[in-house]
Every structure is written in structure tokens, then in C-alpha cells.
Design a protein around this motif. Structure first.
Motif, mmCIF file in Angstrom:
data_model
loop_
_atom_site.group_PDB
_atom_site.id
_atom_site.type_symbol
_atom_site.label_atom_id
_atom_site.label_comp_id
_atom_site.label_asym_id
_atom_site.label_seq_id
_atom_site.Cartn_x
_atom_site.Cartn_y
_atom_site.Cartn_z
ATOM 1 N N PHE A 100 -79.148 -24.027 -25.845
ATOM 2 C CA PHE A 100 -78.797 -22.193 -25.809
ATOM 3 C C PHE A 100 -76.968 -22.109 -25.312
ATOM 4 N N SER A 101 -76.477 -21.325 -25.917
ATOM 5 C CA SER A 101 -75.079 -20.107 -25.404
ATOM 6 C C SER A 101 -75.158 -18.967 -24.097
ATOM 7 N N GLU A 102 -76.347 -19.592 -23.624
ATOM 8 C CA GLU A 102 -76.979 -18.753 -23.069
ATOM 9 C C GLU A 102 -77.950 -18.738 -21.901
ATOM 10 N N TYR A 103 -78.382 -18.831 -20.803
ATOM 11 C CA TYR A 103 -79.031 -19.521 -19.556
ATOM 12 C C TYR A 103 -78.874 -18.475 -18.079
ATOM 13 N N ALA A 104 -80.334 -18.667 -17.644
ATOM 14 C CA ALA A 104 -80.433 -17.441 -16.688
ATOM 15 C C ALA A 104 -79.349 -18.202 -15.363
ATOM 16 N N PRO A 105 -79.177 -17.308 -14.293
ATOM 17 C CA PRO A 105 -78.634 -18.012 -13.385
ATOM 18 C C PRO A 105 -80.137 -18.075 -11.919
ATOM 19 N N LEU A 106 -79.351 -18.250 -10.808
ATOM 20 C CA LEU A 106 -80.657 -18.918 -10.112
ATOM 21 C C LEU A 106 -80.707 -18.078 -9.739
ATOM 22 N N TYR A 107 -81.990 -17.119 -8.677
ATOM 23 C CA TYR A 107 -81.826 -16.362 -7.440
ATOM 24 C C TYR A 107 -82.113 -17.219 -6.604
ATOM 25 N N SER A 183 -100.980 -10.358 -16.718
ATOM 26 C CA SER A 183 -102.685 -10.658 -17.529
ATOM 27 C C SER A 183 -102.879 -11.693 -18.345
ATOM 28 N N VAL A 184 -104.233 -12.023 -19.020
ATOM 29 C CA VAL A 184 -104.256 -13.699 -19.570
ATOM 30 C C VAL A 184 -103.158 -13.546 -20.767
ATOM 31 N N GLY A 185 -102.792 -14.408 -20.319
ATOM 32 C CA GLY A 185 -101.076 -14.957 -21.418
ATOM 33 C C GLY A 185 -100.092 -14.425 -21.074
ATOM 34 N N ASP A 186 -99.818 -14.187 -19.481
ATOM 35 C CA ASP A 186 -98.448 -13.891 -19.526
ATOM 36 C C ASP A 186 -98.064 -14.949 -18.815
ATOM 37 N N SER A 187 -98.419 -16.144 -18.527
ATOM 38 C CA SER A 187 -98.512 -17.461 -17.543
ATOM 39 C C SER A 187 -97.047 -17.763 -18.149
ATOM 40 N N GLY A 188 -96.208 -17.710 -17.475
ATOM 41 C CA GLY A 188 -94.999 -18.807 -17.641
ATOM 42 C C GLY A 188 -93.677 -17.793 -17.828
ATOM 43 N N GLY A 189 -94.169 -16.991 -17.942
ATOM 44 C CA GLY A 189 -93.286 -15.547 -17.888
ATOM 45 C C GLY A 189 -92.024 -15.821 -16.785
ATOM 46 N N PRO A 190 -91.373 -15.582 -17.216
ATOM 47 C CA PRO A 190 -90.314 -14.979 -15.786
ATOM 48 C C PRO A 190 -89.865 -13.288 -14.950
ATOM 49 N N VAL A 191 -89.894 -14.089 -14.070
ATOM 50 C CA VAL A 191 -89.595 -12.195 -13.143
ATOM 51 C C VAL A 191 -87.740 -12.381 -12.698
ATOM 52 N N PHE A 192 -87.290 -11.959 -13.199
ATOM 53 C CA PHE A 192 -86.200 -11.060 -12.714
ATOM 54 C C PHE A 192 -85.572 -10.116 -11.437
ATOM 55 N N ILE A 193 -84.521 -10.446 -10.179
ATOM 56 C CA ILE A 193 -84.534 -9.216 -9.087
ATOM 57 C C ILE A 193 -82.330 -9.254 -8.778
ATOM 58 N N LEU A 194 -82.687 -9.034 -9.239
ATOM 59 C CA LEU A 194 -80.866 -7.862 -9.188
ATOM 60 C C LEU A 194 -80.406 -8.289 -7.793
ATOM 61 N N GLU A 195 -78.967 -9.041 -8.224
ATOM 62 C CA GLU A 195 -78.269 -9.301 -6.750
ATOM 63 C C GLU A 195 -76.518 -9.535 -6.926
ATOM 64 N N GLY A 197 -75.694 -7.108 -8.183
ATOM 65 C CA GLY A 197 -74.998 -6.662 -10.031
ATOM 66 C C GLY A 197 -75.139 -7.158 -11.103
ATOM 67 N N GLN A 198 -75.898 -8.468 -10.844
ATOM 68 C CA GLN A 198 -76.782 -9.577 -11.841
ATOM 69 C C GLN A 198 -77.837 -10.569 -11.529
ATOM 70 N N TRP A 199 -78.716 -10.058 -12.759
ATOM 71 C CA TRP A 199 -79.844 -10.159 -12.270
ATOM 72 C C TRP A 199 -80.472 -11.626 -12.667
ATOM 73 N N LYS A 200 -80.952 -12.098 -11.895
ATOM 74 C CA LYS A 200 -81.355 -13.564 -11.450
ATOM 75 C C LYS A 200 -82.696 -14.185 -11.434
ATOM 76 N N LEU A 201 -82.234 -14.793 -11.899
ATOM 77 C CA LEU A 201 -83.784 -15.321 -12.128
ATOM 78 C C LEU A 201 -84.689 -16.550 -11.076
ATOM 79 N N ALA A 202 -85.906 -15.140 -10.808
ATOM 80 C CA ALA A 202 -86.642 -15.385 -9.332
ATOM 81 C C ALA A 202 -88.014 -16.103 -8.919
#
Length: 304
Positions: A100-107, A183-195, A197-202
């Protein structure tokens, strides 16, 4: 599932404006669900979705370029094929090739409570209305339609359930703010929180409140799953266990969504990905510098 609309294509393109770069660019398709890139070669999703095949696809809609299909490394983790974070619903896979050329920073903070979040999934839009006592309470879950959508909410609680430490967010009757729940089918998707000035995987989507029923009669086949902004007047539980009545009060009693919390598992995740957060990297560098200085200091000046 969005409170404001039953349009299945609403919020199905990258968020813009103040929500630009809020994680859409790190998404990929893992079978019928989502995963999120968290290192040059690894992505994270939910354990409970199970085996979704041997590929992870970053579509042009996510990358802004051409579609890239990554082959999952079945030999990763000594042939297990993935890493599970013990005591949670989190699972990490590795891909082969250029990665991957980009990847999420962790919260990594523990202050998620009360913070706004943007989250993604491939679940269902609104189903039929749930009416109780003549009042609209919410909408039924239907089968996931595979469309990647995003919504917004606010962390309303931090809790511990079967999936480990979780972020909770209630589905409130608030129009005009992209208020949404899972709802049904959303499992595994990510939640992001801003910290900073950067959105991080929370978080990673895990579960919702339910099931529901208009009565507590076991075996009548009337229980259902739904996104409810008010559970008042309905029973919650299951025929297999028991039912709890939610009194119909003047104020709404919304159901909640839950996501596996990243912050409480950040150290285990980083040990697998070998991608420390910026603060951790600084500590590593300081430690290396101290070791080098110690090596060349005269013996009598070394601190014990």
C-alpha cells in the motif's frame, strides 16, 4: 444506515470539506466487507466476518487511480495466514507484492469519549419503518447491499463486552449532521477520529444493540433487528435467552453501535506491523542515541 435519508447512494463517495482525508483513502474490499490498510503490507478488519477469500482490493473509488488487487499472504504468521489480537475482534492480514502507498495512523490516546467520528461500512440502507404505539422508532435492518457508505456520530460510551474494549455511539434523532449507525454488512469497517489535524483509526465496526420485539412471547417468530433512535415500548433480547422491556418515556432511548477500540490494542498491533507511531519512533531514536553515547563514554562517567 443514515438517519436523514433512505437514498442508498447517499454518502457513497469520499467525504469532502472538513471531512477530507477522513480515512476513505485507506479502505479496501475484503470479500463482502471492508478492511483498512495500517502498514505498507497489512490491513485490519473484524475476526467475526471469517474467511472472505484470498484478495484485498483497493478500488479506483478509494485510491483515485486504477484498481489494485492484492493477494493475501496465506503463509503469514507462521502459516496461520493472519494475526488475531487476543481478547478482541481485531484481525490483521498481510498482502504480497508492492503493498500500500498509504496507510492509516492509529489512534493511541484513551480520550475518545465525546469525540466526533467518521465511520465506513458496506451494510444496508433503511428498511421498513418500525412503529410502536403509533410512533416512529427507527428502521429495520435489511441485507447488506455492498455499497460503501460513510456516516458520522459521537463516541457516547467506552465499554467492555464480548469483543473486548469497545467504543459505543448512540443513534440519535439528529437531522442534518450525517447521523448514522451500523447495519448488516458493516462489520470490519473502520472508525476514524480527528486528532491534531489528522484523522486516525480509532475502531473497527463490531456490533449493534438488538434484537428487538413488540412482545416477550418466545417462539412466535416476531423478533427483528433494527436501527432505533428510540427503543421505548419495545423489548430487547432474544427468544433464545430472555427479553427486557424498555419503558416508553418522554425522552428517546436510542440503540447503539459498537466498534473494537484501537487504542487499547495499539501496542499489540504495532508489534505485528512494526510501524510505530511518531511518538514511539522518537523514543526508539532517543534510546538508540543513549546506547551509542554510553558505548563511547569513559567508563568512570557511566551512570549506574
Amino acid at each position: 444506515m443514515l438517519y436523514d435519508t433512505d437514498n442508498p447512494l447517499q454518502n457513497s463517495t469520499a467525504p469532502a470539506g472538513i471531512l477530507e482525508d477522513a480515512g476513505w483513502q485507506y479502505l479496501g474490499l475484503y470479500g463482502g466487507f471492508l478492511g483498512t490498510a495500517i502498514s505498507p503490507t497489512q490491513f485490519i478488519t473484524a475476526q467475526h466476518i471469517g474467511d472472505q477469500g484470498s484478495s484485498f482490493t483497493q478500488s479506483a473509488a478509494f485510491t483515485g487511480g486504477s484498481e489494485v488487487v492484492h493477494t493475501i499472504n496465506a503463509a503469514a504468521n507462521g502459516g496461520v495466514g493472519f494475526w488475531d489480537i487476543a481478547g478482541t475482534d481485531l484481525r490483521i492480514y498481510e498482502v504480497m507484492g508492492s503493498g500500500f502507498s498509504e496507510y492509516a495512523p492509529l489512534y493511541t490516546g484513551f480520550d475518545e469519549m465525546g469525540k466526533g467520528m467518521v465511520f465506513y461500512g458496506r451494510g444496508s440502507p433503511k428498511g421498513a419503518e418500525v412503529i410502536e404505539g403509533g410512533d416512529l422508532k427507527g428502521w429495520l435492518h435489511t441485507g447488506g447491499d455492498g455499497v460503501t457508505r460513510w456516516g458520522q456520530n459521537t463516541v457516547s460510551a467506552l465499554t467492555v463486552l464480548g469483543g473486548g474494549s469497545l467504543l459505543a455511539a448512540s443513534f440519535d434523532a439528529i437531522p442534518g449532521v450525517n447521523e448514522a449507525t451500523l447495519s448488516v454488512g458493516d462489520s470490519g469497517g473502520p472508525v476514524f477520529i480527528l486528532e491534531g489535524g489528522q484523522w486516525k483509526l480509532a475502531g473497527i465496526n463490531y456490533a449493534v444493540d438488538g434484537g428487538f420485539d413488540t412482545n416477550n412471547v418466545k417462539g412466535d417468530g416476531s423478533e427483528f433487528g433494527a436501527a432505533l433512535f428510540d427503543r421505548g415500548g419495545l423489548y430487547q433480547g432474544s427468544d433464545a435467552t430472555s427479553w427486557t422491556y424498555n419503558p416508553d418515556l418522554p425522552t428517546d432511548n436510542p440503540s447503539s453501535m459498537y466498534a473494537s477500540r484501537i487504542s487499547t490494542s495499539a501496542a499489540q498491533i504495532q508489534a505485528i506491523t512494526l510501524v510505530p507511531e511518531p511518538g514511539s519512533m522518537l523514543l526508539v531514536l532517543v534510546g538508540l542515541m543513549s546506547a551509542v553515547l554510553d558505548r563511547f563514554m569513559p567508563h568512570r562517567f557511566r551512570q549506574r
